[in-house]
Write a protein that holds these residues in place. Structure first.
Motif, short mmCIF file in Angstrom:
data_model
loop_
_atom_site.label_atom_id
_atom_site.label_comp_id
_atom_site.label_asym_id
_atom_site.label_seq_id
_atom_site.Cartn_x
_atom_site.Cartn_y
_atom_site.Cartn_z
N THR A 99 -1.60 16.86 -39.74
CA THR A 99 -1.64 16.72 -41.19
C THR A 99 -2.58 17.70 -41.89
O THR A 99 -2.70 17.67 -43.12
CB THR A 99 -2.07 15.29 -41.58
N TYR A 100 -3.24 18.59 -41.15
CA TYR A 100 -4.14 19.56 -41.77
C TYR A 100 -3.34 20.49 -42.68
O TYR A 100 -2.41 21.18 -42.21
CB TYR A 100 -4.88 20.36 -40.70
N PRO A 101 -3.65 20.57 -43.98
CA PRO A 101 -2.85 21.36 -44.92
C PRO A 101 -2.78 22.84 -44.58
O PRO A 101 -1.75 23.49 -44.81
CB PRO A 101 -3.55 21.13 -46.26
N GLY A 102 -3.87 23.41 -44.05
CA GLY A 102 -3.93 24.84 -43.80
C GLY A 102 -2.94 25.36 -42.79
O GLY A 102 -2.71 26.57 -42.69
N LEU A 103 -2.31 24.47 -42.04
CA LEU A 103 -1.30 24.91 -41.07
C LEU A 103 -0.04 25.43 -41.76
O LEU A 103 0.70 26.23 -41.19
CB LEU A 103 -0.91 23.76 -40.13
N THR A 104 0.18 24.98 -42.99
CA THR A 104 1.41 25.35 -43.68
C THR A 104 1.23 25.81 -45.12
O THR A 104 2.03 26.58 -45.63
CB THR A 104 2.38 24.15 -43.73
N LYS A 124 -12.80 16.97 -41.16
CA LYS A 124 -13.52 17.62 -42.24
C LYS A 124 -12.59 17.94 -43.40
O LYS A 124 -12.94 17.80 -44.56
CB LYS A 124 -14.22 18.89 -41.75
N GLY A 125 -11.36 18.37 -43.04
CA GLY A 125 -10.41 18.73 -44.08
C GLY A 125 -10.07 17.56 -44.98
O GLY A 125 -10.05 17.70 -46.22
N ILE A 126 -9.79 16.41 -44.40
CA ILE A 126 -9.41 15.28 -45.23
C ILE A 126 -10.62 14.72 -45.98
O ILE A 126 -10.51 14.22 -47.10
CB ILE A 126 -8.70 14.18 -44.39
N ALA A 127 -11.81 14.82 -45.37
CA ALA A 127 -13.02 14.38 -46.06
C ALA A 127 -13.30 15.27 -47.27
O ALA A 127 -13.80 14.80 -48.30
CB ALA A 127 -14.21 14.39 -45.10
N ASP A 128 -13.02 16.56 -47.15
CA ASP A 128 -13.17 17.47 -48.28
C ASP A 128 -12.32 17.04 -49.47
O ASP A 128 -12.77 17.01 -50.62
CB ASP A 128 -12.78 18.89 -47.88
N VAL A 129 -11.07 16.70 -49.18
CA VAL A 129 -10.15 16.30 -50.25
C VAL A 129 -10.60 14.97 -50.84
O VAL A 129 -10.58 14.77 -52.06
CB VAL A 129 -8.70 16.19 -49.74
N PHE A 130 -11.00 14.04 -49.97
CA PHE A 130 -11.48 12.75 -50.45
C PHE A 130 -12.70 12.92 -51.35
O PHE A 130 -12.82 12.28 -52.41
CB PHE A 130 -11.83 11.83 -49.28
N TYR A 151 -16.97 6.47 -46.14
CA TYR A 151 -15.69 7.07 -45.79
C TYR A 151 -15.90 7.99 -44.59
O TYR A 151 -16.81 8.81 -44.57
CB TYR A 151 -15.10 7.87 -46.95
N PHE A 152 -15.02 7.86 -43.60
CA PHE A 152 -15.13 8.67 -42.38
C PHE A 152 -13.89 9.53 -42.21
O PHE A 152 -12.78 9.01 -42.04
CB PHE A 152 -15.31 7.79 -41.15
N GLY A 153 -14.06 10.84 -42.26
CA GLY A 153 -12.98 11.75 -41.95
C GLY A 153 -13.00 12.05 -40.46
O GLY A 153 -13.89 12.75 -39.98
N GLY A 154 -12.07 11.49 -39.73
CA GLY A 154 -12.05 11.70 -38.28
C GLY A 154 -11.03 10.80 -37.62
O GLY A 154 -10.18 10.19 -38.27
N THR A 155 -11.11 10.71 -36.31
CA THR A 155 -10.19 9.91 -35.52
C THR A 155 -10.94 8.87 -34.71
O THR A 155 -12.17 8.92 -34.60
CB THR A 155 -9.39 10.80 -34.55
N THR A 156 -10.21 7.96 -34.15
CA THR A 156 -10.81 6.97 -33.25
C THR A 156 -11.53 7.66 -32.10
O THR A 156 -12.61 7.23 -31.67
CB THR A 156 -9.73 6.03 -32.69
#
Length: 464
Positions: free
Chosen positions: A196-201, A259-265, A305-310
């Motif tokens: 889901t990282y936006p920078g891939l596309t 980090k990417g999703i935390a930035d947007v949040f 809020y935590f940007g990350g995975t389990t």
């Protein structure tokens, strides 16, 4: 989610997202020298070449080895492509973490892929083409999660196997960041159920030179059936606002996805008037976070809020939030789809109760129409509830099978083009299309909460 994908910037010398990024990303400017015969040298930082998407005379399909140990600059090694033993046989591979705590999520994705293939008896083109399927594990026991060397090894293996025409993966965006350029040079299309990282596309949604840096051949080969984090992070901020949050402290796991999703949040929260009390990248290998949680407690937040995975130690973070006296009634905890799995509940135990998570779509039991039929079929076939991404893996496999049916021969370039051209696809996720970037047109997401030891759907969340 990466997806949604875990490797540090020190290991990559490049800002990453398999679940997060680093506090002070260090970027390099790798160069790539071309001649008329193809790639002569490909120097990579994190295994990625910098080459504009509009380059003329793209290089001949070769793969690049990026499996060096963390902290080193891997050397470029062309990989020969073998001819398929049977021209009427093609292969789909999946690249997912089948080792470590992400196994539960990955296994249901593999189940979804197998389910899609079983519906066609693993054949296409009126039985003329046989479709094989191989599961490639992108994790290692030593890492306990996805491993960059393993990702590169799998990518090179796929390129070298002439029967491989499509890849389904990854779970972690940091892994996709490494494999996309390798597969791109060989015209192998990747359909992701979870990255889901936006920078891939998406241009302008990630680091400088993204996304073109991932496509050295000058053509796109990456698609995803799940909405990207620039949408999910914004939805999470709006959901937090609707839950009455006024003050938030933000954590991330210092990896690409997190980090990417935390930035947007963070950006969305500030726009909405939510006070951001602080932001910190965590050490995902720490034994505990009590000192950090005591510091945060003194700031009196409404939400962490935590940007990350389990796999980025989210369970321990939750335990220590509660251990220092921040109860679920006074301080909410929210994360992205990377924590929406059974492994988070297992890791957090009773402290996981009340945890909120967004998800880039609807959970399986909330799907309707074709999706509802698939959900019942999955439960009947595997005698279990599917995890969140099982439907997305099933959908990715159906897209790959559809493209093979259109081409009806082992032609990587033609199958890649057929996948990218997918329009008005009527699948388990609804009716959707890929845009020119390879992103899905779907934007509906969901809010979920742990209740009674299980993830429970709260409501659908619409993007603006």
């Amino acid at each position: 989610m990466q997806k949604r994908q875990q490797q540090t910037n020190q290991a990559m010398n490049f800002s990453q997202k398999s679940g997060g990024k680093s506090p002070t990303p260090t970027k390099t400017n790798p160069t790539q020298n071309l001649n008329t015969g193809g790639l002569r040298t490909l120097l990579l930082a994190a295994g990625i070449a910098s080459l504009c998407a509009s380059c003329q005379n793209p290089p001949a399909p070769t793969a690049t080895t990026t499996g060096a140990s963390p902290g080193t600059s891997p050397a470029a090694t062309p990989v020969a492509v073998s001819s398929p033993g049977d021209p009427n046989t093609v292969k789909i591979v999946s690249m997912l973490p089948m080792t470590g705590s992400a196994l539960g999520q990955s296994q249901t994705m593999v189940n979804g892929i197998k389910q899609a293939l079983a519906e066609t008896d693993s054949k296409a083109c009126d039985g003329k083409i046989k479709i094989e399927y191989e599961v490639l594990d992108d994790a290692t026991a030593a890492a306990g999660k996805w491993d960059p060397g393993q990702v590169t090894s799998n990518s090179n293996k796929a390129v070298a196997d002439g029967s491989v025409v499509a890849a389904i993966g990854h779970y972690n965006s940091g892994a996709a960041k490494l494999s996309i350029p390798v597969l791109n040079q060989a015209n192998i299309v990747m359909i992701s159920p979870a990255n889901t990282y936006p920078g891939l596309t998406k241009p302008g949604k990630g680091e400088a030179k993204e996304p073109n840096v991932y496509y050295p051949a000058g053509t796109r080969n990456f698609t995803r059936v799940v909405p990207a984090d620039d949408l999910q992070g914004a939805v999470a901020g709006n959901w937090a606002k609707s839950l009455g949050v006024q003050k938030v402290y933000i954590l991330d796991d210092q990896e690409l996805y997190g980090k990417g999703i935390a930035d947007v949040f963070e950006a969305t929260s500030k726009k909405l008037g939510i006070q951001v009390l602080g932001r910190e990248g965590i050490d995902i290998k720490a034994s505990d976070y009590k000192a950090l949680m005591n510091k945060i407690k003194a700031l009196n937040p409404d939400l962490i809020y935590f940007g990350g995975t389990t796999q980025s130690n989210a369970g321990q973070i939750i335990k220590d939030i509660r251990n220092v006296g921040m109860t679920a009634d006074t301080v909410k905890f929210m994360g992205p789809d990377g924590i929406k799995d059974q492994a988070l509940i297992d890791a957090g135990g009773k402290d996981a109760e009340g945890v909120f998570a967004t998800f880039g779509g609807l959970p399986p039991q909330e799907l309707t129409g074709v999706g509802a039929k698939w959900y019942e079929s999955y439960k009947a076939k595997y005698n279990a509830e599917p995890e969140a991404y099982a439907a997305y893996a099933y959908e990715a496999a159906k897209v790959a099978i559809g493209a093979i049916n259109k081409v009806c021969k082992n032609d990587r370039a033609a199958i890649r083009e057929a996948v990218l051209a997918t329009k008005d696809f009527n699948g388990v996720l609804g009716t959707w299309s890929f845009d020119t970037n390879g992103d899905t047109s779907l934007t509906t997401m969901s809010g979920n909460v742990v209740k009674g030891g299980k993830w429970e759907f709260v409501n659908a969340l619409k993007t603006e």
